[in-house]
Design a protein around this motif. Structure first.
Motif, PDB file in Angstrom:
ATOM      1  N   HIS A  91       0.810  -1.214   0.000  1.00  0.00           N
ATOM      2  CA  HIS A  91       0.000   0.000   0.000  1.00  0.00           C
ATOM      3  C   HIS A  91       0.849   1.272   0.000  1.00  0.00           C
ATOM      4  O   HIS A  91       0.486   2.254   0.639  1.00  0.00           O
ATOM      5  CB  HIS A  91      -0.939  -0.011   1.206  1.00  0.00           C
ATOM      6  CG  HIS A  91      -2.080  -0.974   1.075  1.00  0.00           C
ATOM      7  ND1 HIS A  91      -3.242  -0.669   0.392  1.00  0.00           N
ATOM      8  CD2 HIS A  91      -2.231  -2.242   1.529  1.00  0.00           C
ATOM      9  CE1 HIS A  91      -4.060  -1.712   0.441  1.00  0.00           C
ATOM     10  NE2 HIS A  91      -3.473  -2.681   1.118  1.00  0.00           N
ATOM     11  N   SER A  92       1.955   1.260  -0.733  1.00  0.00           N
ATOM     12  CA  SER A  92       2.816   2.437  -0.825  1.00  0.00           C
ATOM     13  C   SER A  92       2.526   3.265  -2.074  1.00  0.00           C
ATOM     14  O   SER A  92       3.382   4.024  -2.519  1.00  0.00           O
ATOM     15  CB  SER A  92       4.285   2.015  -0.817  1.00  0.00           C
ATOM     16  OG  SER A  92       4.635   1.383   0.378  1.00  0.00           O
ATOM     17  N   THR A  93       1.350   3.139  -2.634  1.00  0.00           N
ATOM     18  CA  THR A  93       1.003   3.838  -3.878  1.00  0.00           C
ATOM     19  C   THR A  93       1.350   5.317  -3.789  1.00  0.00           C
ATOM     20  O   THR A  93       2.027   5.864  -4.667  1.00  0.00           O
ATOM     21  CB  THR A  93      -0.494   3.670  -4.188  1.00  0.00           C
ATOM     22  OG1 THR A  93      -0.824   2.273  -4.171  1.00  0.00           O
ATOM     23  CG2 THR A  93      -0.823   4.254  -5.557  1.00  0.00           C
ATOM     24  N   ASP A  94       0.880   5.985  -2.749  1.00  0.00           N
ATOM     25  CA  ASP A  94       1.190   7.402  -2.552  1.00  0.00           C
ATOM     26  C   ASP A  94       2.429   7.600  -1.687  1.00  0.00           C
ATOM     27  O   ASP A  94       3.126   8.611  -1.807  1.00  0.00           O
ATOM     28  CB  ASP A  94      -0.003   8.117  -1.910  1.00  0.00           C
ATOM     29  CG  ASP A  94      -1.247   8.064  -2.782  1.00  0.00           C
ATOM     30  OD1 ASP A  94      -1.105   8.153  -4.010  1.00  0.00           O
ATOM     31  OD2 ASP A  94      -2.354   7.921  -2.225  1.00  0.00           O
ATOM     32  N   GLY A  95       2.716   6.652  -0.834  1.00  0.00           N
ATOM     33  CA  GLY A  95       3.791   6.808   0.131  1.00  0.00           C
ATOM     34  C   GLY A  95       5.170   6.928  -0.478  1.00  0.00           C
ATOM     35  O   GLY A  95       6.061   7.567   0.094  1.00  0.00           O
ATOM     36  N   LEU A  96       5.385   6.330  -1.654  1.00  0.00           N
ATOM     37  CA  LEU A  96       6.698   6.421  -2.273  1.00  0.00           C
ATOM     38  C   LEU A  96       7.021   7.844  -2.704  1.00  0.00           C
ATOM     39  O   LEU A  96       8.193   8.212  -2.804  1.00  0.00           O
ATOM     40  CB  LEU A  96       6.794   5.473  -3.471  1.00  0.00           C
ATOM     41  CG  LEU A  96       6.742   3.979  -3.141  1.00  0.00           C
ATOM     42  CD1 LEU A  96       6.821   3.159  -4.409  1.00  0.00           C
ATOM     43  CD2 LEU A  96       7.851   3.584  -2.167  1.00  0.00           C
ATOM     44  N   ALA A  97       5.993   8.653  -2.947  1.00  0.00           N
ATOM     45  CA  ALA A  97       6.225  10.054  -3.302  1.00  0.00           C
ATOM     46  C   ALA A  97       6.578  10.881  -2.083  1.00  0.00           C
ATOM     47  O   ALA A  97       7.451  11.756  -2.142  1.00  0.00           O
ATOM     48  CB  ALA A  97       4.990  10.630  -3.996  1.00  0.00           C
ATOM     49  N   THR A  98       5.934  10.608  -0.971  1.00  0.00           N
ATOM     50  CA  THR A  98       6.160  11.405   0.235  1.00  0.00           C
ATOM     51  C   THR A  98       7.315  10.877   1.081  1.00  0.00           C
ATOM     52  O   THR A  98       7.910  11.607   1.866  1.00  0.00           O
ATOM     53  CB  THR A  98       4.886  11.443   1.095  1.00  0.00           C
ATOM     54  OG1 THR A  98       4.491  10.101   1.414  1.00  0.00           O
ATOM     55  CG2 THR A  98       3.749  12.109   0.327  1.00  0.00           C
ATOM     56  N   ASP A  99       7.638   9.593   0.919  1.00  0.00           N
ATOM     57  CA  ASP A  99       8.711   8.977   1.695  1.00  0.00           C
ATOM     58  C   ASP A  99       9.540   8.073   0.778  1.00  0.00           C
ATOM     59  O   ASP A  99       9.505   6.845   0.885  1.00  0.00           O
ATOM     60  CB  ASP A  99       8.117   8.177   2.852  1.00  0.00           C
ATOM     61  CG  ASP A  99       9.185   7.557   3.749  1.00  0.00           C
ATOM     62  OD1 ASP A  99      10.366   7.918   3.607  1.00  0.00           O
ATOM     63  OD2 ASP A  99       8.836   6.698   4.582  1.00  0.00           O
ATOM     64  N   PRO A 100      10.292   8.668  -0.154  1.00  0.00           N
ATOM     65  CA  PRO A 100      11.026   7.856  -1.133  1.00  0.00           C
ATOM     66  C   PRO A 100      12.116   6.994  -0.510  1.00  0.00           C
ATOM     67  O   PRO A 100      12.543   6.019  -1.127  1.00  0.00           O
ATOM     68  CB  PRO A 100      11.612   8.896  -2.094  1.00  0.00           C
ATOM     69  CG  PRO A 100      11.652  10.165  -1.309  1.00  0.00           C
ATOM     70  CD  PRO A 100      10.454  10.113  -0.406  1.00  0.00           C
ATOM     71  N   ALA A 101      12.566   7.319   0.700  1.00  0.00           N
ATOM     72  CA  ALA A 101      13.558   6.472   1.362  1.00  0.00           C
ATOM     73  C   ALA A 101      12.975   5.110   1.716  1.00  0.00           C
ATOM     74  O   ALA A 101      13.676   4.101   1.704  1.00  0.00           O
ATOM     75  CB  ALA A 101      14.087   7.149   2.618  1.00  0.00           C
ATOM     76  N   ALA A 102      11.681   5.085   2.052  1.00  0.00           N
ATOM     77  CA  ALA A 102      10.952   3.836   2.321  1.00  0.00           C
ATOM     78  C   ALA A 102      11.721   2.924   3.270  1.00  0.00           C
ATOM     79  O   ALA A 102      11.887   1.725   3.027  1.00  0.00           O
ATOM     80  CB  ALA A 102      10.632   3.112   1.011  1.00  0.00           C
ATOM     81  N   ALA A 103      12.160   3.471   4.384  1.00  0.00           N
ATOM     82  CA  ALA A 103      13.006   2.714   5.317  1.00  0.00           C
ATOM     83  C   ALA A 103      12.331   1.450   5.816  1.00  0.00           C
ATOM     84  O   ALA A 103      12.976   0.405   5.961  1.00  0.00           O
ATOM     85  CB  ALA A 103      13.395   3.603   6.494  1.00  0.00           C
ATOM     86  N   THR A 104      11.023   1.512   6.091  1.00  0.00           N
ATOM     87  CA  THR A 104      10.337   0.326   6.609  1.00  0.00           C
ATOM     88  C   THR A 104      10.294  -0.797   5.581  1.00  0.00           C
ATOM     89  O   THR A 104      10.096  -1.959   5.941  1.00  0.00           O
ATOM     90  CB  THR A 104       8.900   0.659   7.038  1.00  0.00           C
ATOM     91  OG1 THR A 104       8.197   1.255   5.933  1.00  0.00           O
ATOM     92  CG2 THR A 104       8.875   1.593   8.232  1.00  0.00           C
ATOM     93  N   GLN A 105      10.491  -0.453   4.315  1.00  0.00           N
ATOM     94  CA  GLN A 105      10.476  -1.474   3.271  1.00  0.00           C
ATOM     95  C   GLN A 105      11.872  -2.066   3.067  1.00  0.00           C
ATOM     96  O   GLN A 105      12.073  -3.271   3.153  1.00  0.00           O
ATOM     97  CB  GLN A 105       9.940  -0.878   1.961  1.00  0.00           C
ATOM     98  CG  GLN A 105       8.612  -0.149   2.111  1.00  0.00           C
ATOM     99  CD  GLN A 105       7.518  -0.980   2.744  1.00  0.00           C
ATOM    100  OE1 GLN A 105       6.978  -1.884   2.121  1.00  0.00           O
ATOM    101  NE2 GLN A 105       7.184  -0.697   3.996  1.00  0.00           N
TER     102      GLN A 105
END
Length: 498
Positions: A91-105
Motif C-alpha cells: 500500500h505504498s502507492t502514494d507513500g513512495l512520493a512522500t517517503d522515497p527512502a521507504a526505510a520500513t520497506q
C-alpha cells in the motif's frame, strides 16, 4: 624531424594508454563482489557458498571467481545472500512520493513493491509510472489496475447497483488502457463498498481485458469470514472463466465461526489447480488484519443493533477490534472498541453505531495460528505484507523478517530456502518479472544480505513502524539502499512494466 619523432612517440603512447584502459575495462570491470555468502538463489534449491559479482545493475557471475583489483568487496561470510524480496500486496502507492527512502520497506529486504491492491489504484497508470520515474525511490514499483477505481470512474457515486452492459464495456476499456500503460493486472476488493455491488460477470469481463495483456487477477475476495468458501469459489471461477491467473490475496479465515477450516479452503484451491485453473494465494504472517469499521458488517446495516451484534459476535467481541484511525475520538487510537465503549459509558453495539458514519480504521485480532500455518505451508502461497510505508500495522515494517525469524528459525514451519522462494522467484514468476527474483547470471542485482541467526521483526501493534534487525545490506539494481542499519542516499528504484 625531432618534432615529428616526438609527435609519433606521443601518438603511440596515447594509443597504448587508451588500449590499456579499454582492455582493462573489458576484462576486469570495476564491480561489486559479495564473497563467501551462503547463496539462496530464490528457486528453493539448497544454499551454497559462492561469490556473486555485480557490474552496473546486473549479476555477471555466481561461483568461485575471486575479486579483481579495484572491485568493491563485501564480506558475506556467515550470512545469507538472497534475491531482493518482492511484495505483491503493498500500500505504498502514494507513500513512495512522500517517503522515497521507504526505510520500513528496504530495512526488511523488500526491493520491489506491487501497488494498486484491493481494487484501488491510480486512475492514470501511465502518469503514475511517469511520476515514479521522475522521482524514484529506494525500491522498484509496479502497479495493478483497480476494479473499484475504474468502477468509480465510470459510475461515479451511483455505484450501489449492478453495472449496465455499456458501463462494463467502458470499465473494460479503462482496464485495457491501464494494461497498455504498463500495469501488471487487475485487482479487486469485493468485500469493500464499491466493489461489493459488482456482479461476478462484471469482474470476469474486466479480468478478460487484463488477460489479453497476459496480466494477473489479484483479489481481496468477497468475504473472508462466514461465507469465505463461496468467496474462494467465486475467485476460482473468475480466473477460470476469464482465462487469467487468479490470486487470493492475504488469504485468511477472519472470524471465529470459520476457525479451523483452512483445510477446506486448501481443498478447494487444490481441486481447481488439479483441473488446470491457475490459482495461487499470498499471506501475511500475523493473526490480525487491518481495514475499516464497515467491513465488519457484511449486510451494510451499520446502524441496525441486531446486525452490529452479529458482526461483533463473529469476531469475538469488541475486545478484538483495535482502532488505528478515529478522528472524532483521537484519545482511543490504539485502544480496543471494548475499552472505548466503556470509557464513553456505552455498550459496544451503541458505540459502534455512534461512529458508524465516521472514517474509522481498525485492526481485527480475529485469526487462528493453526490456519495461518496451514496456509503458509502450501507451496502455492507466497509471502506478502499488505503493508507499506507509514503503515499502522506491524506488517508494514516486519513481514519478511518475521517469516524468516519466527516461522523459519524459531517455529520451523518452513525451510529457509522455501521461505525465500515464496518471497522471490515465486512472486517474480507470477508477475512475469523475468529479470528479477533469482540470483543468476543476467538477472538484475536486487539483493539482500542477512544474518539468518538474527533476523526478526521488531514492529508491534503498539510500535508498528519499529524496524527489524538482521538485514545487513540491500541493493536495488546494483546500488546500495540499506547499509549499516540505515537507508543510503541512493534512489535507484525503477517503475516496472510488463
Amino acid at each position: 624531424m625531432r618534432r615529428l619523432f616526438a609527435a609519433s612517440i606521443g601518438m603511440v603512447a596515447l594509443a597504448l594508454a587508451v588500449w590499456g584502459v579499454a582492455g582493462t575495462t573489458a576484462q576486469s570491470p570495476t564491480a561489486l563482489v559479495i564473497t563467501g555468502a551462503q547463496v539462496a538463489d530464490g528457486t528453493g534449491t539448497p544454499l551454497r557458498t559462492a561469490n556473486v559479482r555485480v557490474v552496473g545493475d546486473t549479476i555477471v557471475s555466481v561461483g568461485a571467481e575471486a575479486p579483481q583489483s579495484g572491485d568493491q568487496v563485501v564480506d558475506g561470510r556467515g550470512l545469507v545472500l538472497a534475491p531482493g524480496f518482492i511484495d505483491v500486496h503493498n500500500h505504498s502507492t502514494d507513500g513512495l512520493a512522500t517517503d522515497p527512502a521507504a526505510a520500513t520497506q528496504v530495512a526488511q529486504g523488500i526491493t520491489t513493491v506491487l501497488v494498486g491492491p484491493d481494487g484501488s489504484s491510480p486512475e492514470d497508470i501511465g502518469a503514475y509510472l511517469a511520476a515514479r520515474r521522475a522521482a524514484p525511490s529506494t525500491v522498484n514499483v509496479a502497479t495493478l489496475v483497480g476494479h473499484a477505481t475504474v468502477r468509480t470512474q465510470v459510475m461515479g457515486d451511483d455505484y450501489r447497483r449492478v453495472a449496465r452492459p455499456d458501463e462494463v464495456t467502458r470499465m473494460a476499456a479503462l482496464v485495457d488502457a491501464g494494461m497498455k500503460a504498463g500495469a501488471f493486472g487487475l485487482s479487486s476488493g469485493l468485500e469493500y463498498v464499491v466493489g461489493s455491488y459488482a456482479a461476478t460477470d462484471e469482474v470476469v469481463a474486466l479480468a478478460k481485458a487484463a488477460a489479453q495483456h497476459k496480466g494477473v487477477y489479484i483479489s481481496h475476495i468477497r468475504d473472508e469470514a462466514d461465507v469465505v468458501m463461496d468467496a474462494v469459489k467465486e475467485t476460482i471461477a473468475i480466473g477460470e472463466r476469464a482465462g487469467i491467473p487468479a490470486q487470493i490475496t492475504h488469504i485468511k479465515l477472519g472470524t471465529v465461526g470459520v476457525w479451523g477450516k483452512a483445510g477446506e479452503v486448501v481443498a478447494l484451491v487444490e481441486a481447481a489447480r488439479a483441473r488446470g485453473v491457475d490459482v495461487t494465494a499470498d499471506a501475511y504472517p500475523y493473526l490480525a488484519w487491518q481495514s475499516n469499521l464497515k467491513v465488519l458488517v457484511p449486510n451494510k446495516q451499520y446502524k441496525d443493533p441486531a446486525s452490529v451484534k452479529e458482526a461483533l459476535d463473529d469476531v469475538g467481541g469488541g475486545k478484538n477490534i483495535q482502532f488505528t484511525r478515529l478522528a472524532r475520538y483521537p484519545q482511543y487510537q490504539g485502544k480496543r472498541l471494548s475499552e472505548a465503549a466503556a470509557a464513553e459509558g456505552l455498550s459496544e453495539i451503541d458505540f459502534f453505531i455512534r461512529i458508524a458514519d465516521d472514517e474509522v480504521g481498525i485492526i481485527g485480532h480475529t485469526m487462528a495460528e493453526p490456519d495461518l500455518k496451514t496456509f503458509y505451508q502450501q507451496p502455492w502461497v507466497m509471502v506478502a505484507s499488505d503493508g507499506g510505508v507509514n503503515n499502522n500495522h506491524p506488517r508494514g515494517a516486519g513481514t519478511f523478517p518475521r517469516v524468516l525469524g519466527r516461522f523459519v528459525r524459531e517455529q520451523r514451519w518452513l525451510a529457509l530456502e522455501e521461505a525465500i522462494r515464496k518471497m522471490t522467484s515465486f512472486p517474480a514468476d507470477r508477475l512475469g518479472l523475468a529479470d528479477r527474483g533469482r540470483i543468476a547470471v543476467g538477472k538484475k542485482a536486487d539483493l539482500v544480505l542477512f544474518d539468518a541467526a538474527a533476523i526478526v521483526d521488531q514492529s508491534t501493534f503498539e510500535a508498528p513502524r519499529a524496524l527489524p534487525v538482521g538485514v545487513r545490506s540491500v541493493w536495488v539494481n546494483g546500488a546500495p539502499v540499506w547499509r549499516d542499519g540505515a537507508v543510503t542516499a541512493a534512489r535507484p528504484g525503477r517503475a516496472l512494466t510488463r
